[in-house]
Design an enzyme around this catalytic site. Structure first.
Site, PDB file in Angstrom:
ATOM      1  NE  ARG A   1      -3.746  -2.267   2.386  1.00  0.00           N
ATOM      2  CZ  ARG A   1      -4.581  -2.586   3.361  1.00  0.00           C
ATOM      3  NH1 ARG A   1      -4.689  -1.807   4.422  1.00  0.00           N
ATOM      4  NH2 ARG A   1      -5.329  -3.680   3.277  1.00  0.00           N
TER       5      ARG A   1
ATOM      6  NE  ARG B   1      -1.073   4.228   9.102  1.00  0.00           N
ATOM      7  CZ  ARG B   1      -2.354   3.865   8.998  1.00  0.00           C
ATOM      8  NH1 ARG B   1      -2.830   3.473   7.831  1.00  0.00           N
ATOM      9  NH2 ARG B   1      -3.165   3.893  10.048  1.00  0.00           N
TER      10      ARG B   1
ATOM     11  CD  GLU C   1      -7.729  -1.848  11.285  1.00  0.00           C
ATOM     12  OE1 GLU C   1      -7.787  -2.592  10.299  1.00  0.00           O
ATOM     13  OE2 GLU C   1      -7.795  -0.606  11.216  1.00  0.00           O
TER      14      GLU C   1
ATOM     15  CB  SER D   1     -10.601  -4.588   9.180  1.00  0.00           C
ATOM     16  OG  SER D   1     -11.789  -3.877   8.915  1.00  0.00           O
TER      17      SER D   1
ATOM     18  NE  ARG E   1      -1.437  -2.311  11.356  1.00  0.00           N
ATOM     19  CZ  ARG E   1      -2.248  -1.270  11.291  1.00  0.00           C
ATOM     20  NH1 ARG E   1      -3.311  -1.212  12.073  1.00  0.00           N
ATOM     21  NH2 ARG E   1      -2.002  -0.268  10.458  1.00  0.00           N
TER      22      ARG E   1
END
Length: 426
Positions: free
Chosen positions: A261, A276, A348, A351, A390
């Site tokens: 990303r 991130r 987070e 999801s 994560r």
């Protein structure tokens, strides 16, 4: 993609549902474009039919020796041929305008999704686990990492910001987590392991609602392929264009892949550490099922993700996202947020979304109920089970020791060839 027939029949309800996501009324414009497109298409069909009839009549007139009638029919056919390109172009242009408009509209939220503007309006469903009490000040992973093989400097030297070079037992622990997750998802949760491409075409990205809206957030190659932002794209698009047999049992797929990303629009967010990254790894879950099964399948999928965290004894909470924080293609989303003691915050880690038939309509994925001729659009769901990097961060912060070492969770030691602790370099 949205159902035109539903919008025509329920324009006010459609606008009301979009309003919950902050979108201005658009149903009237959609209905008008659809009517214009259908009118132009009807003209084309009528012209084609009349042209065919007139062409046949020419031969009949010639056979009867009626030259004048034949010439008149030829003139009519010529006039139809001359005018048809204009009508065909009008139908195509209106159809493209309508499709482009629909492609920019997010999915409609489920009735039980809370209204809200941003993450502050999300609802906590439940918490799990006991937060560890430390007899020292717990550190953030970015401070623990460098001494244990999480090399931010080399990552930046090689590739720039938001890239990390893992070494030694740190790299091994990262790999162990991914293998542990895959084993849980396949052996216990009934998912079929896949190894899909991480380079996909426009159709795969469009069908899974990543185009056109999220083009800026993805990496594109010089030969017009896309690096996947998640293997949801590859796994879900694997049924694009298919008519599946009766889905008495959902199709459940999982994969561990690299993900990419560009993080456009996230400047200043989590620039420190491993949270991130431009390149990261995830174990993804995807389900393809009948519409009547998707709600239960969604709850099941979230449970599969939760059981990974429970097995690792990592405290977490489940969050139901509000309309303003939900992803573009989702009709309902649960986030799992893991407790990070170094940050003293939940972050987070998974999801899980039910997209209903939103993606299926874009990629024309259907199934045929047993004993019926008519096909029905499938429902698709996707979720992280889990984000590997994560989870590594969560293990580091929750299992850290006062001397800077990190204890390896017991369930991971079989994957670590007996290594029980990551020791800092002196």
């Amino acid at each position: 993609m949205h159902d035109i027939a539903h919008i025509r029949a329920n324009p006010e309800a459609f606008d009301a549902a979009l309003a919950r996501r902050g979108i201005e009324p658009v149903a009237d414009r959609i209905v008008a474009l659809d009517a214009k497109k259908r009118e132009a298409s009807t003209k084309v069909q009528q012209a084609q039919s009349r042209r065919n009839d007139a062409s046949k009549a020419i031969g009949q007139a010639m056979g009867q020796g009626d030259k004048d009638k034949a010439e008149a029919l030829k003139a009519e056919v010529a006039a139809i041929k001359a005018s048809m390109p204009e009508w065909e172009e009008a139908a195509a242009a209106t159809g493209a305008e309508l499709e482009n408009l629909l492609a920019t509209l997010p999915n409609l939220p489920a009735d039980d999704v809370p209204d809200g503007e941003d993450e502050s309006d999300n609802l906590e469903v439940h918490q799990w686990g006991q937060k560890r009490e430390f007899d020292f000040e717990p550190k953030e992973h970015a401070d623990l990492g460098p001494g244990l093989g999480m090399d931010f400097e080399t990552g930046a030297k090689l590739s720039g910001a938001r890239f990390t070079f893992l070494r030694g037992d740190m790299a091994r622990l990262h790999r162990a987590l991914a293998q542990f997750m895959l084993d849980k998802q396949t052996r216990e949760n009934g998912y079929t392991e896949c190894n899909p491409p991480v380079l996909v075409n426009d159709d795969a990205m469009y069908g899974t609602d990543k185009l056109p809206k999220f083009a800026e957030g993805s990496f594109r190659t010089t030969d017009d392929r896309w690096l996947i932002p998640t293997s949801e794209v590859s796994l879900t698009a694997s049924v694009a264009g298919d008519i599946l047999p009766d889905l008495a049992q959902p199709i459940r797929l999982t994969a561990h892949t690299l993900c990419f990303r560009s993080e456009a629009g996230s400047a200043g967010r989590d620039t420190r550490g491993f949270i991130r990254q431009h390149q990261f790894e995830k174990v993804e879950m995807v389900s393809i099922c009948r519409p009547e099964d998707s709600e239960a399948e969604h709850e099941r999928m979230v449970g599969c993700a939760e059981r990974i965290l429970q097995a690792l004894d990592l405290p977490f909470r489940r969050i139901l996202l509000c309309t303003g924080d939900m992803g573009f293609g989702a009709r309902k989303t649960y986030d799992l947020e893991v407790w990070l003691p170094g940050q003293s915050a939940y972050r987070e880690i998974s999801s899980c979304s039910n997209t209903g038939d939103f993606q299926a309509r874009r990629m024309n994925a259907r199934y045929r109920p047993e004993g019926e001729k008519k096909t029905v659009f499938v429902h698709t769901l996707n979720g992280s089970g889990l984000a590997v990097g994560r989870t590594l961060v969560a293990v580091m912060e929750n299992y850290q020791n006062a001397d800077g070492s990190v204890t390896v969770p017991k369930m991971l030691t079989p994957y670590m060839d007996g290594v029980t602790k990551l020791e800092p370099k002196s």
